[in-house]
Design a protein around this motif. Structure first.
Motif, PDB file in Angstrom:
ATOM      1  N   MET A  11       0.834  -1.198   0.000  1.00  0.00           N
ATOM      2  CA  MET A  11       0.000   0.000   0.000  1.00  0.00           C
ATOM      3  C   MET A  11       0.870   1.249   0.000  1.00  0.00           C
ATOM      4  SD  MET A  11      -3.251  -0.969   0.050  1.00  0.00           S
ATOM      5  CE  MET A  11      -2.651  -2.170  -1.154  1.00  0.00           C
ATOM      6  N   PRO A  12       0.510   2.277  -0.763  1.00  0.00           N
ATOM      7  CA  PRO A  12       1.282   3.526  -0.758  1.00  0.00           C
ATOM      8  C   PRO A  12       1.003   4.340   0.512  1.00  0.00           C
ATOM      9  CG  PRO A  12      -0.634   3.746  -2.183  1.00  0.00           C
ATOM     10  CD  PRO A  12      -0.607   2.316  -1.731  1.00  0.00           C
ATOM     11  N   TYR A  13       1.936   5.203   0.852  1.00  0.00           N
ATOM     12  CA  TYR A  13       1.713   6.103   1.979  1.00  0.00           C
ATOM     13  C   TYR A  13       0.709   7.176   1.587  1.00  0.00           C
ATOM     14  CZ  TYR A  13       5.808   3.976   4.147  1.00  0.00           C
ATOM     15  OH  TYR A  13       6.687   3.089   4.686  1.00  0.00           O
ATOM     16  N   GLY A  14      -0.142   7.540   2.546  1.00  0.00           N
ATOM     17  CA  GLY A  14      -1.115   8.591   2.273  1.00  0.00           C
ATOM     18  C   GLY A  14      -2.293   8.548   3.209  1.00  0.00           C
ATOM     19  N   HIS A  15      -3.216   9.483   3.013  1.00  0.00           N
ATOM     20  CA  HIS A  15      -4.406   9.579   3.839  1.00  0.00           C
ATOM     21  C   HIS A  15      -5.404   8.485   3.482  1.00  0.00           C
ATOM     22  CE1 HIS A  15      -3.051  13.343   5.450  1.00  0.00           C
ATOM     23  NE2 HIS A  15      -3.046  13.950   4.270  1.00  0.00           N
ATOM     24  N   ARG A  16      -6.186   8.097   4.457  1.00  0.00           N
ATOM     25  CA  ARG A  16      -7.219   7.100   4.180  1.00  0.00           C
ATOM     26  C   ARG A  16      -8.326   7.733   3.324  1.00  0.00           C
ATOM     27  NH1 ARG A  16      -8.598   7.202  10.472  1.00  0.00           N
ATOM     28  NH2 ARG A  16     -10.116   8.881  10.532  1.00  0.00           N
ATOM     29  N   PHE A  17      -9.053   6.872   2.626  1.00  0.00           N
ATOM     30  CA  PHE A  17     -10.097   7.314   1.711  1.00  0.00           C
ATOM     31  C   PHE A  17     -11.474   7.344   2.364  1.00  0.00           C
ATOM     32  CE2 PHE A  17      -6.778   5.245  -0.816  1.00  0.00           C
ATOM     33  CZ  PHE A  17      -6.428   6.289  -1.651  1.00  0.00           C
ATOM     34  N   TYR A  18     -11.662   6.537   3.397  1.00  0.00           N
ATOM     35  CA  TYR A  18     -12.958   6.440   4.078  1.00  0.00           C
ATOM     36  C   TYR A  18     -12.753   6.638   5.576  1.00  0.00           C
ATOM     37  CZ  TYR A  18     -14.513   4.210  -0.276  1.00  0.00           C
ATOM     38  OH  TYR A  18     -14.805   3.939  -1.591  1.00  0.00           O
ATOM     39  N   ASP A  19     -13.788   7.063   6.275  1.00  0.00           N
ATOM     40  CA  ASP A  19     -13.676   7.186   7.719  1.00  0.00           C
ATOM     41  C   ASP A  19     -13.537   5.798   8.334  1.00  0.00           C
ATOM     42  OD1 ASP A  19     -16.375   6.419   9.291  1.00  0.00           O
ATOM     43  OD2 ASP A  19     -16.858   7.142   7.280  1.00  0.00           O
ATOM     44  N   GLU A  20     -13.075   5.737   9.566  1.00  0.00           N
ATOM     45  CA  GLU A  20     -12.697   4.460  10.173  1.00  0.00           C
ATOM     46  C   GLU A  20     -13.873   3.524  10.419  1.00  0.00           C
ATOM     47  OE1 GLU A  20     -10.813   5.341  13.838  1.00  0.00           O
ATOM     48  OE2 GLU A  20     -12.512   6.459  14.675  1.00  0.00           O
ATOM     49  N   ASP A  21     -15.097   4.025  10.406  1.00  0.00           N
ATOM     50  CA  ASP A  21     -16.262   3.182  10.649  1.00  0.00           C
ATOM     51  C   ASP A  21     -16.862   2.616   9.359  1.00  0.00           C
ATOM     52  OD1 ASP A  21     -16.170   3.632  13.407  1.00  0.00           O
ATOM     53  OD2 ASP A  21     -17.256   5.523  13.198  1.00  0.00           O
ATOM     54  N   THR A  22     -16.390   3.043   8.211  1.00  0.00           N
ATOM     55  CA  THR A  22     -16.952   2.589   6.940  1.00  0.00           C
ATOM     56  C   THR A  22     -16.457   1.179   6.609  1.00  0.00           C
ATOM     57  OG1 THR A  22     -17.072   4.834   6.070  1.00  0.00           O
ATOM     58  CG2 THR A  22     -17.102   3.044   4.461  1.00  0.00           C
TER      59      THR A  22
END
Length: 320
Positions: A191-202
């Protein structure tokens, strides 16, 4: 993953900008591919810890690309569960094949799911030929290792190593939860470094109505004769929570292609349809966490699998 998909994913999340607050956080997409019945959906459901994709022993169980989300403190993995690779026999089959193959270049890593055997059919060979057309690393996941001994697993590893230069080979059993933690670690490394795409509950981007329709189709797959399930679809006509919040009223229609199939789905004195409805209701109640009043009807749409209009009406849209 395409820029459009990444933008849509980020828009779907509630707080993707924070991404666990770590500079070394990872986030990316993993496509799950393989021939029918190798356990793709079962594995994905296990990895995210919740049932989203339907499962059965029959081909064409998965028809759309389904996104589910695994999130922990170190990474977020968006899994793309694809239809099993089979020769297309109608427009629905063409749609499924295009959906599966189109996913390979739109991800950060490919999970190629196989069984622990020392032979490969036309389906596996077709899939491995597709890998040569993309630059995406491929992890071979040998599933169902609970069905053979250690020697059988080793022989399967050696067999597939000789067929293709896989980035990694990970034996697992989705059914018995064997080595799935190791698989997550391996996926994270790609996986590349970066921000997540979905909130943690999704856990998925699938609308509830679509999941409900699939749960009804799952029970039809399990209850009906082999010939009938390939020719059915499910439409949700109404899905509404009562004002007191205690019960969901759901009306759905099972679409089939032949009058004879309609009789099989309904069954003698409606017994087959009742079994489908009862089993589906339990799954839907577990997902929605509330009581469900489910009513089912059956309609005939002749040769709907070869109709562009019907395919779109029933949720099989190429633009998605």
């Amino acid at each position: 993953m395409t820029d459009l998909d990444r933008m849509m994913a980020q828009a779907f999340g509630k707080d993707v900008s924070e991404s666990a607050g770590k500079a070394d956080y990872k986030a990316g997409f993993a496509a799950i591919i393989g021939r029918p019945n190798v356990g793709k959906s079962t594995l994905m459901n296990h990895l995210i810890g919740q049932k989203i994709a339907i499962t059965s022993r029959k081909a064409q169980t998965t028809r759309n690309r389904i996104k589910t989300v695994y999130t922990d403190d170190d990474a977020q993995i968006v899994f793309l569960d694809t239809p099993g690779i089979n020769k297309a026999r109608n427009k629905l089959g063409e749609y499924m094949l295009k959906t599966a193959t189109g996913t390979l270049s739109d991800c950060d890593v490919i999970l190629f799911i196989v069984e622990p055997v020392t032979y490969s059919g036309a389906g596996e060979r077709q899939i491995m030929e597709m890998f040569d057309k993309v630059n995406t690393p491929v992890i071979l996941v040998i599933n169902k290792t609970d069905t053979v001994d250690e020697k059988g697993v080793f022989e399967a590893i050696e067999y597939y190593k000789a067929l293709y230069d896989f980035a990694e080979i990970v034996p697992v059993s989705a059914l018995k939860s064997r080595n799935t933690g190791e698989l997550i670690k391996v996926i994270k490394s790609y996986m590349p470094y970066g921000h997540r795409f979905y909130d943690e509950d999704t856990v998925t981007d699938q609308p509830e109505r679509q999941i409900v329709a699939e749960m009804i189709r799952e029970q039809a797959l399990r209850q009906l004769d082999d010939e009938v399930p390939h020719g059915i679809a499910v439409m949700i006509d109404r899905m509404k929570l009562r004002e007191d919040g205690g019960i969901y009223d759901i009306d759905a229609t099972i679409i089939c292609e032949r009058e004879g199939h309609k009789g099989i789905i309904i069954g003698k004195q409606g017994q087959s349809l009742k079994k489908i409805g009862s089993a589906a209701r339990v799954s839907i109640e577990n997902m929605l966490e509330t009581k469900v009043n489910l009513k089912l009807w059956v309609k005939v749409k002749k040769d709907w699998r070869d109709s562009d209009v019907n395919l779109k009406n029933f949720g099989y849209k190429e633009d998605e």
